[in-house]
Design a protein around this motif. Sequence first.
Motif, PDB file in Angstrom:
ATOM      1  N   ALA A  42       0.476  -1.535   0.122  1.00 16.70           N
ATOM      2  CA  ALA A  42       0.242  -0.017   0.111  1.00 16.70           C
ATOM      3  C   ALA A  42       0.650   1.749   0.204  1.00 16.70           C
ATOM      4  O   ALA A  42       0.970   2.017  -0.442  1.00 16.70           O
ATOM      5  N   THR A  43       2.325   1.187   0.537  1.00 19.35           N
ATOM      6  CA  THR A  43       2.854   2.152   0.802  1.00 19.35           C
ATOM      7  C   THR A  43       4.404   2.095   0.325  1.00 19.35           C
ATOM      8  O   THR A  43       4.775   1.157   0.611  1.00 19.35           O
ATOM      9  N   ILE A  44       4.993   3.473   0.364  1.00 20.73           N
ATOM     10  CA  ILE A  44       6.459   2.945   0.102  1.00 20.73           C
ATOM     11  C   ILE A  44       7.182   3.748   1.311  1.00 20.73           C
ATOM     12  O   ILE A  44       5.839   5.475   1.656  1.00 20.73           O
ATOM     13  N   ASP A  45       7.852   4.332   1.710  1.00 23.47           N
ATOM     14  CA  ASP A  45       9.098   5.019   2.595  1.00 23.47           C
ATOM     15  C   ASP A  45      10.481   5.134   2.069  1.00 23.47           C
ATOM     16  O   ASP A  45      11.513   4.588   2.640  1.00 23.47           O
ATOM     17  N   PRO A  46      10.895   5.573   1.012  1.00 22.53           N
ATOM     18  CA  PRO A  46      11.829   5.888   0.705  1.00 22.53           C
ATOM     19  C   PRO A  46      12.991   6.901   1.605  1.00 22.53           C
ATOM     20  O   PRO A  46      13.111   6.827   2.632  1.00 22.53           O
ATOM     21  N   LYS A  47      14.510   6.076   1.322  1.00 28.44           N
ATOM     22  CA  LYS A  47      15.594   6.347   1.963  1.00 28.44           C
ATOM     23  C   LYS A  47      16.727   6.395   1.416  1.00 28.44           C
ATOM     24  O   LYS A  47      16.854   5.865   0.182  1.00 28.44           O
ATOM     25  N   LEU A  48      17.744   7.521   1.440  1.00 33.97           N
ATOM     26  CA  LEU A  48      18.644   7.635   0.905  1.00 33.97           C
ATOM     27  C   LEU A  48      19.776   7.402   1.610  1.00 33.97           C
ATOM     28  O   LEU A  48      19.797   8.844   2.563  1.00 33.97           O
ATOM     29  N   THR A  49      21.143   7.368   1.458  1.00 30.92           N
ATOM     30  CA  THR A  49      21.528   6.742   2.791  1.00 30.92           C
ATOM     31  C   THR A  49      23.678   7.264   2.088  1.00 30.92           C
ATOM     32  O   THR A  49      23.191   6.745   0.739  1.00 30.92           O
ATOM     33  N   THR A  50      24.282   7.263   2.844  1.00 29.14           N
ATOM     34  CA  THR A  50      26.072   7.611   1.863  1.00 29.14           C
ATOM     35  C   THR A  50      26.622   5.791   1.923  1.00 29.14           C
ATOM     36  O   THR A  50      27.071   5.475   1.640  1.00 29.14           O
ATOM     37  N   ALA A  51      25.526   4.586   3.111  1.00 27.99           N
ATOM     38  CA  ALA A  51      26.384   3.303   2.862  1.00 27.99           C
ATOM     39  C   ALA A  51      25.051   2.487   2.757  1.00 27.99           C
ATOM     40  O   ALA A  51      23.995   2.331   2.536  1.00 27.99           O
ATOM     41  N   SER A  52      25.644   1.687   1.725  1.00 21.48           N
ATOM     42  CA  SER A  52      24.184   0.514   1.218  1.00 21.48           C
ATOM     43  C   SER A  52      24.043  -0.562   2.902  1.00 21.48           C
ATOM     44  O   SER A  52      24.860  -0.562   3.456  1.00 21.48           O
TER      45      SER A  52
ATOM     46  N   HIS B  14      20.199   3.465  -2.223  1.00 23.19           N
ATOM     47  CA  HIS B  14      18.094   3.850  -2.615  1.00 23.19           C
ATOM     48  C   HIS B  14      17.498   2.843  -1.614  1.00 23.19           C
ATOM     49  O   HIS B  14      17.852   2.098  -2.469  1.00 23.19           O
ATOM     50  N   GLN B  15      16.455   3.422  -0.831  1.00 26.75           N
ATOM     51  CA  GLN B  15      15.616   1.650  -1.006  1.00 26.75           C
ATOM     52  C   GLN B  15      14.374   2.552  -0.814  1.00 26.75           C
ATOM     53  O   GLN B  15      14.158   3.460  -0.265  1.00 26.75           O
ATOM     54  N   SER B  16      13.116   1.580  -1.540  1.00 27.56           N
ATOM     55  CA  SER B  16      12.224   2.277  -1.567  1.00 27.56           C
ATOM     56  C   SER B  16      10.953   1.923  -0.533  1.00 27.56           C
ATOM     57  O   SER B  16      10.616   2.674   0.494  1.00 27.56           O
ATOM     58  N   VAL B  17      11.816   0.774   0.642  1.00 22.17           N
ATOM     59  CA  VAL B  17      11.331   0.648   1.797  1.00 22.17           C
ATOM     60  C   VAL B  17       9.789   0.149   1.365  1.00 22.17           C
ATOM     61  O   VAL B  17       8.721   1.172   2.045  1.00 22.17           O
ATOM     62  N   VAL B  18       9.086  -0.594   0.435  1.00 19.45           N
ATOM     63  CA  VAL B  18       7.871  -0.536   0.011  1.00 19.45           C
ATOM     64  C   VAL B  18       6.845  -2.171   1.791  1.00 19.45           C
ATOM     65  O   VAL B  18       8.094  -2.194   2.437  1.00 19.45           O
ATOM     66  N   ALA B  19       6.076  -1.521   2.040  1.00 19.25           N
ATOM     67  CA  ALA B  19       4.959  -1.716   2.912  1.00 19.25           C
ATOM     68  C   ALA B  19       5.225  -3.167   2.688  1.00 19.25           C
ATOM     69  O   ALA B  19       5.212  -4.144   3.829  1.00 19.25           O
ATOM     70  N   SER B  20       5.064  -3.894   2.259  1.00 15.94           N
ATOM     71  CA  SER B  20       5.221  -6.076   2.172  1.00 15.94           C
ATOM     72  C   SER B  20       5.243  -5.968   0.865  1.00 15.94           C
ATOM     73  O   SER B  20       5.268  -5.149  -0.665  1.00 15.94           O
ATOM     74  N   ALA B  21       5.538  -7.389   0.529  1.00 16.85           N
ATOM     75  CA  ALA B  21       5.349  -7.986  -0.779  1.00 16.85           C
ATOM     76  C   ALA B  21       6.368  -7.459  -1.261  1.00 16.85           C
ATOM     77  O   ALA B  21       7.565  -7.205  -1.167  1.00 16.85           O
ATOM     78  N   THR B  22       6.097  -9.087  -2.679  1.00 18.92           N
ATOM     79  CA  THR B  22       7.865  -8.223  -3.400  1.00 18.92           C
ATOM     80  C   THR B  22       7.717  -7.736  -4.624  1.00 18.92           C
ATOM     81  O   THR B  22       8.231  -8.366  -6.047  1.00 18.92           O
ATOM     82  N   ASP B  23       6.413  -7.349  -5.492  1.00 23.65           N
ATOM     83  CA  ASP B  23       6.134  -7.388  -5.893  1.00 23.65           C
ATOM     84  C   ASP B  23       5.808  -6.015  -7.082  1.00 23.65           C
ATOM     85  O   ASP B  23       4.969  -5.851  -7.990  1.00 23.65           O
ATOM     86  N   ASN B  24       6.651  -5.260  -6.323  1.00 17.34           N
ATOM     87  CA  ASN B  24       5.982  -3.810  -6.679  1.00 17.34           C
ATOM     88  C   ASN B  24       7.269  -3.196  -7.438  1.00 17.34           C
ATOM     89  O   ASN B  24       8.772  -3.686  -7.394  1.00 17.34           O
ATOM     90  N   SER B  25       6.525  -2.129  -7.516  1.00 15.87           N
ATOM     91  CA  SER B  25       6.886  -0.880  -8.894  1.00 15.87           C
ATOM     92  C   SER B  25       6.839   0.029  -8.603  1.00 15.87           C
ATOM     93  O   SER B  25       6.145   0.742  -7.778  1.00 15.87           O
ATOM     94  N   VAL B  26       8.871   0.623  -8.942  1.00 17.31           N
ATOM     95  CA  VAL B  26       8.518   2.109  -7.735  1.00 17.31           C
ATOM     96  C   VAL B  26       9.108   2.861  -8.695  1.00 17.31           C
ATOM     97  O   VAL B  26      10.359   2.247  -8.796  1.00 17.31           O
ATOM     98  N   THR B  27       9.275   3.740  -9.190  1.00 22.47           N
ATOM     99  CA  THR B  27       9.236   5.393  -9.793  1.00 22.47           C
ATOM    100  C   THR B  27       9.951   5.894  -8.426  1.00 22.47           C
ATOM    101  O   THR B  27       9.316   7.096  -8.328  1.00 22.47           O
ATOM    102  N   THR B  28      11.745   6.558  -8.713  1.00 23.70           N
ATOM    103  CA  THR B  28      11.820   7.555  -7.986  1.00 23.70           C
ATOM    104  C   THR B  28      12.575   8.467  -8.894  1.00 23.70           C
ATOM    105  O   THR B  28      13.228   8.286  -9.101  1.00 23.70           O
ATOM    106  N   ILE B  29      13.020   9.705  -8.426  1.00 23.47           N
ATOM    107  CA  ILE B  29      13.587  10.973  -8.427  1.00 23.47           C
ATOM    108  C   ILE B  29      13.990  12.227  -8.013  1.00 23.47           C
ATOM    109  O   ILE B  29      12.807  12.024  -6.648  1.00 23.47           O
ATOM    110  N   TYR B  30      15.379  11.908  -7.959  1.00 24.89           N
ATOM    111  CA  TYR B  30      16.287  12.734  -6.631  1.00 24.89           C
ATOM    112  C   TYR B  30      16.735  13.705  -7.572  1.00 24.89           C
ATOM    113  O   TYR B  30      16.976  13.714  -8.814  1.00 24.89           O
ATOM    114  N   LYS B  31      16.096  15.457  -7.205  1.00 22.13           N
ATOM    115  CA  LYS B  31      17.453  15.980  -7.829  1.00 22.13           C
ATOM    116  C   LYS B  31      18.214  16.272  -6.780  1.00 22.13           C
ATOM    117  O   LYS B  31      17.568  17.146  -5.299  1.00 22.13           O
TER     118      LYS B  31
END
Length: 126
Positions: free
Chosen positions: A56-66, A104-121
């Motif tokens: 149902a949701t995503i909760d993206p995160k951006l880090t300097t280490a994997s 980048h991690q999209s951190v989707v709420a559940s499952a493994t069938d999710n498609s996500v598009t993200t843009i960073y400026k």
Amino acid sequence: MAYSATVTVSHVGGADYIVQITETEAAAGSIATISGLPKKGRLLQQAADKTAGTAATIDPKLTTASGSSLSVQTVVENGTAAATIYNQMDPPVEYYSATGELFHQSVVASATDNSVTTIYKIKAGW
């Protein structure tokens, strides 16, 4: 299918960069590596849309280490999970990466069938 991420880094002139990440089969722990960025930069904007899948949701995160959960390695972490995310950084968020890579991690709420598009400026330098 397995997780797949297409990451495109575009230097759009001057100090400006746009990063587009297209993920398929994304799960909560899926990580996309962003290469080719300036070592020092400022994050101006984070936008993400869940385009398909069970979560149902995503909760993206951006880090300097994997895969890092350390605050000193977190550039930005979204505040409230949703299907569509838009964060304008005011002021811009500074980062430093010795390798010129961010993660980048999209951190989707559940499952493994999710498609996500993200843009960073991003703007190079501090």
